[in-house]
Design a protein around this motif. Structure first.
Motif, short mmCIF file in Angstrom:
data_model
loop_
_atom_site.label_atom_id
_atom_site.label_comp_id
_atom_site.label_asym_id
_atom_site.label_seq_id
_atom_site.Cartn_x
_atom_site.Cartn_y
_atom_site.Cartn_z
N VAL A 1 0.82 -1.42 -0.18
CA VAL A 1 -0.01 -0.05 0.04
C VAL A 1 0.80 1.28 0.07
O VAL A 1 0.71 2.29 -0.74
CB VAL A 1 -0.93 -0.07 0.92
N ALA A 2 1.90 1.37 0.67
CA ALA A 2 2.90 2.41 0.77
C ALA A 2 3.62 2.54 -0.60
O ALA A 2 3.65 3.80 -1.08
CB ALA A 2 3.85 2.14 1.92
N ALA A 3 3.80 1.57 -1.25
CA ALA A 3 4.48 1.60 -2.41
C ALA A 3 3.56 2.29 -3.24
O ALA A 3 3.74 3.05 -4.30
CB ALA A 3 4.95 0.36 -2.95
N CYS A 4 2.43 1.71 -3.53
CA CYS A 4 1.18 2.39 -4.42
C CYS A 4 0.99 3.63 -4.09
O CYS A 4 0.39 4.26 -4.96
CB CYS A 4 -0.09 1.53 -4.30
N GLY A 5 0.93 4.06 -2.89
CA GLY A 5 0.77 5.44 -2.55
C GLY A 5 1.92 6.36 -3.00
O GLY A 5 1.22 7.38 -3.53
N VAL A 6 3.15 6.09 -3.24
CA VAL A 6 4.12 6.81 -3.93
C VAL A 6 3.88 6.80 -5.40
O VAL A 6 3.84 7.90 -6.17
CB VAL A 6 5.49 6.39 -3.64
N LEU A 7 3.54 5.52 -5.71
CA LEU A 7 3.11 5.39 -7.45
C LEU A 7 1.77 6.54 -7.48
O LEU A 7 1.90 6.99 -8.86
CB LEU A 7 3.05 4.13 -7.67
N GLY B 1 4.18 14.93 -1.08
CA GLY B 1 3.87 15.22 0.44
C GLY B 1 2.29 15.21 0.49
O GLY B 1 1.91 14.44 1.62
N ILE B 2 1.52 15.66 -0.24
CA ILE B 2 -0.02 15.64 -0.23
C ILE B 2 -0.39 14.16 -0.29
O ILE B 2 -1.36 13.79 0.50
CB ILE B 2 -0.60 16.74 -1.20
N GLY B 3 0.06 13.55 -1.21
CA GLY B 3 -0.31 12.24 -1.50
C GLY B 3 -0.15 11.25 -0.44
O GLY B 3 -1.11 10.42 -0.15
N LEU B 4 0.75 11.61 0.19
CA LEU B 4 1.43 10.60 1.19
C LEU B 4 0.42 10.74 2.52
O LEU B 4 0.26 9.92 3.34
CB LEU B 4 2.89 10.57 1.29
N ASP B 5 0.42 12.05 2.72
CA ASP B 5 -0.58 12.49 3.66
C ASP B 5 -1.83 11.61 3.70
O ASP B 5 -2.32 11.29 4.67
CB ASP B 5 -0.75 13.87 3.92
N ASP B 6 -2.73 11.61 2.52
CA ASP B 6 -3.88 11.18 2.28
C ASP B 6 -3.68 9.61 2.66
O ASP B 6 -4.63 8.85 3.14
CB ASP B 6 -4.21 11.28 0.69
N MET B 7 -2.42 9.06 2.03
CA MET B 7 -2.32 7.35 2.11
C MET B 7 -2.30 6.92 3.75
O MET B 7 -3.04 6.15 4.04
CB MET B 7 -1.07 7.13 1.46
N PHE B 8 -1.67 7.98 4.40
CA PHE B 8 -1.50 7.65 5.79
C PHE B 8 -2.58 7.63 6.57
O PHE B 8 -3.06 6.80 7.46
CB PHE B 8 -0.35 8.60 6.59
N ILE B 9 -3.72 8.64 6.02
CA ILE B 9 -4.80 8.84 6.95
C ILE B 9 -5.59 7.61 6.66
O ILE B 9 -6.39 6.97 7.26
CB ILE B 9 -5.56 10.15 6.30
N CYS C 1 -5.87 -0.49 -4.44
CA CYS C 1 -4.75 -1.07 -3.89
C CYS C 1 -4.83 -1.62 -2.41
O CYS C 1 -4.42 -2.72 -1.95
CB CYS C 1 -3.49 -0.40 -4.01
N MET C 2 -5.72 -0.86 -1.64
CA MET C 2 -5.77 -1.36 -0.12
C MET C 2 -6.77 -2.62 -0.26
O MET C 2 -6.69 -3.32 0.40
CB MET C 2 -6.49 -0.24 0.37
#
Length: 835
Positions: free
Chosen positions: A291-297, A330-338, A414-415
């Motif tokens: 999920v983390a890798a897909c968040g960056v992608l 940064g914005i995309g990863l912030d959304d992913m962590f939420i 992805c999740m």
């Protein structure tokens, strides 16, 4: 007191996202593949990148409707030039030139130093350049005066013989010979005068200009490039040389994107590493590595789609846009962590569509709030008068929209697929089924690598992470303690005091040298110019726009009164006017010019003797004077803003219809709009953010606190950026507009979680909000800072400024989200339960 809730928009939105989450969870492959195809198609726009590049400095970093541009148009239409009588003083643009500054720490006016300068001058003038299989020299492209190339005053004075310096008695700032006067302040720098007289004892710098014609840009650009190569290889024991050309800043500015290209790979490597580490779990099933890798992608797809779409739509791509991917990451990863945090709070026994539905129900509204605020703040920035700001805001705003779209679709899919793997208790890497508990007689190594899938049997949720547990058990109770709240108030008071102090020390304007890279040869040139030629500033045109009776005594007094007002300004050194010279000529020749007929009769004879003044008069077809101009020399004892505004104000107060203009005013115009435009954009954006918060956060007072957080963070960023040496210019304005959206992110997450908490006590609400979102907010902040950290190593002022302001925004946003706002929200409990 009655409970006030405004969830008429928020409640249907939660229901909608719940249904969407269920649908995506049921059909994940659709939403995985479709964004990939869609972004690939839009990414074809990158083939047009070179055609869409728009890095013209004047076009992008000056106000498109600046007053000086209108004044320039008038000057160009009224006072036409003549190729055979070039005059640097009368240029309406910067011109086409090469310039070098030769310096000597002791005295440049020695035979040895001057001989080196003469040798260098000879090399420049005799330099051979190839063009279209033909060769040409300086004499073939130079600007001419009466059939000869323009010369340099100091070399003319010594008659190109270094030994003559011992026989010439130089005076400063003007040197008068039998035939003409020379403005030596343009040629000599850091001058020392003899016994407080005008006689020059020594000087440390000599400045030489080489002006070119403007009829063949390709040809002259080749000559300028050859000039740079030649002078850059010059070595001398007596002089040090710095140099520049009319195209140097443009060429150096265009190198800036290349200075950060290698940083993109470093940034994304850091982001992937951080995301994987922060989402890593010791449980081989529950870990969120993929999920983390897909968040960056997902953020990469957003940049590919946003940029590609605008390039396909023929939108100009300005160099400042190159910093967008760092922000989007940064914005995309912030959304992913939420989203991951909300997923972990769902029951592992529910089906994947149900888990994703609950995840979207909790996370999507919060993400929607921050996306709306980020995007709207940037779209409001598109109203800026600066092309660089408009381009950045448009590209960033569209990319944020795609980032949101792909977070909801691609990342959600992805999740869901990762959830299906978890539901089947499969290993995160091999995807093979593994036991939940360690089999008997198995080694610890087997347990670490081949066992997973455990969860809390009581809550039926994934086991709480250590950091989230710390937020819930330690940090939350500590923050809501009464003594801590008092300390937080003192901390905030100190923060606000320092911020306000910084705001009052904020400087305006873009230093043009900041557009070049740190290792550019231009830096030495600008340093030498500032060190040795800083006393005198612009020689400003003053155009008389109306037909004027110059021969009439009363009219002359009116015009002379206007000139006196200019000369009374403390930054004006003197005046050069054709009609004052004509009056002196008439008096010396005993000519009567008190009537229109006599004035116009003797004027042509005067202009034949002073050919340059012909360019200062615009005649009608019947030889009447339609308009004319004169010049005022300014000093560097006032800021460029005060100088330009002072001259314009004096022109307005004159009883004659006049305007003032200098080519540098095109760039100085930024001072007249940057502050007002920034404040206006911020005020409108804050109001829009407040409306968005009121609509989507089901508590008016919490929405007000979010608006308060925006204002507070903006004040802090503005104040501290001033203390960090960042001016308010079009580059920092880009970041301040972005700051409006970023500043609301963390506070909105916490406020929304606070309001949505089922707890009744305000302190418990704050602790619950910290437990739910404290860690993902911290992850988002760290990922954004890591995303831009490499820009601190950039050799470009533009990208370093981006890092500085993003760092301040995230730091202060985090401080508000995890310290100030939770404490302030709990204080509302003392006034009644409005939540």
């Amino acid at each position: 007191m009655a409970v006030l809730r405004t969830d008429c928009f928020e409640r249907p939105l939660r229901i909608f996202f719940e249904m969407m989450g269920h649908f995506i969870g049921s059909h994940p492959w659709w939403f995985l593949i479709a964004p990939l195809i869609f972004s690939t198609c839009l990414g074809s726009g990158f083939y047009l990148l070179q055609d869409r590049m728009s890095n013209d400095i004047e076009e992008q970093f000056t106000p498109f409707d600046g007053q000086a541009k209108l004044e320039r148009k008038y000057i160009q239409e009224t006072f036409t030039g003549n190729d055979s009588t070039f005059s640097r003083l009368r240029l309406s643009t910067d011109g086409n030139y090469a310039i070098l500054i030769a310096t000597n720490d002791r005295n440049i006016l020695t035979v040895e130093s001057l001989q080196d300068i003469l040798d260098l001058d000879f090399q420049v003038r005799s330099m051979v350049v190839q063009f279209d299989n033909q060769s040409f020299e300086y004499v073939d492209v130079c600007a001419e005066v009466m059939g000869s190339c323009t010369s340099n005053d100091i070399l003319d004075i010594i008659k190109t013989n270094a030994s003559n310096i011992d026989t010439v008695n130089l005076t400063f700032p003007w040197y008068n010979s039998n035939s003409r006067s020379f403005p030596l302040y343009l040629s000599l720098g850091n001058v020392k005068l003899l016994n407080e007289s005008t006689v020059v004892e020594s000087a440390k710098a000599i400045q030489l200009y080489y002006y070119l014609r403007e009829d063949n840009k390709t040809k002259t650009d080749l000559w300028l490039e050859s000039f740079i190569k030649l002078v850059s290889n010059i070595s001398s024991t007596d002089i040090q040389v710095s140099y520049s050309t009319s195209m140097s800043m443009q060429w150096e500015f265009e190198k800036s994107p290349g200075s950060v290209i290698h940083l993109f790979s470093i940034t994304y490597a850091i982001a992937i590493t951080f995301s994987i580490i922060s989402c890593w779990r010791l449980d081989n099933v529950r870990t969120k590595v993929w999920v983390a890798a897909c968040g960056v992608l997902s953020t990469g797809l957003a940049v590919l789609s946003g940029f590609g779409l605008l390039l396909l739509l023929d939108q100009p791509f300005v160099m400042t846009v190159a910093s967008c991917p760092f922000m989007i990451l940064g914005i995309g990863l912030d959304d992913m962590f939420i989203m991951i945090s909300c997923w972990q709070r769902t029951s592992v026994l529910d089906s994947v569509p149900e888990r994703l539905a609950y995840t979207y129900k909790d996370a999507a509204v919060s993400i929607t709030i921050t996306t709306l605020t980020d995007a709207l703040a940037l779209f409001l920035g598109c109203s800026s008068p600066f092309g660089s700001v408009r381009s950045f805001c448009l590209y960033a705003g569209i990319s944020i929209c795609f980032c949101y779209l792909y977070s909801i679709t691609f990342l959600g899919a992805c999740m869901a697929l990762n959830g299906q793997r978890e539901a089947e208790n499969k290993h995160w890497f091999t995807c093979a089924n593994i036991p939940e508990d360690l089999p008997s007689r198995s080694s610890k190594a087997f347990g670490m690598c081949c066992v997973g899938g455990s969860y809390d049997r009581i809550t039926e949720k994934e086991e709480t992470e250590v950091v989230s547990h710390m937020f819930e058990r330690f940090y939350g109770p500590f923050l809501t303690h009464k003594s801590t709240k008092v300390c937080v108030f003192f901390l905030y008071a100190g923060y606000l005091a320092v911020s306000i102090y910084g705001c009052f020390n904020l400087n305006e304007g873009l230093d043009i040298r900041n557009l070049a890279l740190d290792d550019s040869y231009l830096i030495k040139y600008y340093n030498d110019q500032g060190q040795h030629f800083a006393e005198y500033s612009c020689n400003v045109m003053v155009a008389v726009k109306q037909p004027f009776a110059y021969w009439d005594a009363d009219e002359q007094k009116r015009l002379c009164s206007c000139i006196s007002h200019f000369e009374s300004l403390n930054f004006v050194n003197g005046t050069l006017a054709w009609f004052l010279s004509f009056v002196q000529y008439a008096n010396a020749s005993n000519l009567n010019i008190s009537s229109q007929e006599s004035f116009l009769t003797h004027l042509p004879d005067f202009l034949e003797l002073n050919a340059m003044f012909k360019h200062d008069i615009n005649f009608t077809a019947d030889t009447k004077i339609r308009a004319s101009r004169f010049f005022v020399q300014t000093l560097n004892n006032a800021s460029t803003k005060d100088m330009m505004i002072g001259l314009r104000k004096t022109a307005e107060e004159c009883q004659v219809d006049i305007l003032v203009y200098h080519p540098a005013f095109i760039y100085f115009d930024q001072y007249t709009v940057i502050m007002d435009n920034t404040i206006q954009t911020i005020m409108v954006a804050v109001m829009v953010m407040l409306v968005v918060s009121l609509i989507l956060i089901p508590s008016p007072l919490c929405s007000l606190w979010v608006a308060f957080a925006i204002c507070s963070v903006i004040v802090g960023v503005t104040g501290f950026m001033a203390l960090w040496g960042v001016n308010l210019d079009s580059i920092s304005m880009i970041n301040l507009v972005m700051c409006i959206g970023f500043s609301v992110d963390f506070s909105a997450h916490i406020s929304y979680s606070f309001v949505s908490s089922p707890k009744s006590d305000v302190n418990e609400k704050a602790i619950d909000a910290m437990a739910c979102l404290g860690y993902p907010i911290l992850q988002g902040a760290l990922s954004t800072i890591l995303g831009v950290l490499v820009l601190s190593m950039s050799g470009s002022y533009i990208f370093r400024t981006f890092f500085k302001i993003v760092f301040l925004v995230i730091t202060f946003g985090l401080l508000h989200g995890l310290v100030f706002i939770p404490v302030f929200l709990t204080l509302l409990g003392a006034f009644g339960k409005w939540f």
